[in-house]
Design an enzyme around this catalytic site. Structure first.
Site: not given
Length: 150
Positions: A25, A75, A136
């Site tokens: 990550c 986005h 998530e």
């Protein structure tokens, strides 16, 4: 009148990177987040009120969460503004990308704390934010509960 919890669910796509993290990550990547917002209150008892029987109109809750969270984070790519990712953020912004620089590491845990703060400020006085669940992935989520944060 009884106290009631109601929940509205939302979804949005967001990218992020965890600077200094020791796993995958640390790379820029994205998630299809699911956010469940639960509020607590008493249904309106006034039979002449247009929203009689409602704790809060789902459309009113939707407006708050869309304006504060979904429309902002959907986005977008989120970076901690106190890391070297700001250079990457500037490059992306210069190329027309939606970039958010925040004061925290953009983990689900820290995002849900941020979201709780933003939503609480917008709720009517007679409504309490009870809980948030930020999912998530299909198997990973962070939860915020009011009673844990008194």
């Amino acid at each position: 009148m009884s106290g009631i919890r109601i929940t509205k669910q939302f979804s949005f796509e967001t990218g992020h990177a965890l600077y200094g993290y020791d796993g995958k990550c640390k790379n820029v990547h994205g998630h299809s987040y699911k956010l469940s917002v639960t509020v607590f209150g008493k249904p309106i008892a006034d039979k002449t009120h247009v929203k009689y029987g409602m704790v809060i109109d789902f459309s009113d809750l939707k407006k708050i969460v869309k304006e504060e969270i979904v429309n902002v984070f959907d986005h977008a790519t989120v970076f901690n503004k106190n890391t070297p990712h700001v250079e990457l953020a500037k490059e992306l912004e210069d190329r027309g990308h939606n970039v958010l620089l925040v004061d925290y590491q953009p983990t689900s845990e820290m995002m849900v704390i941020d979201f709780a703060s933003k939503i609480k400020k917008r709720l009517p006085n007679h409504i309490t934010l009870y809980a948030l669940k930020l999912q998530e992935t299909e198997t990973s989520y962070a939860e915020w509960y009011a009673y844990d944060n008194i």
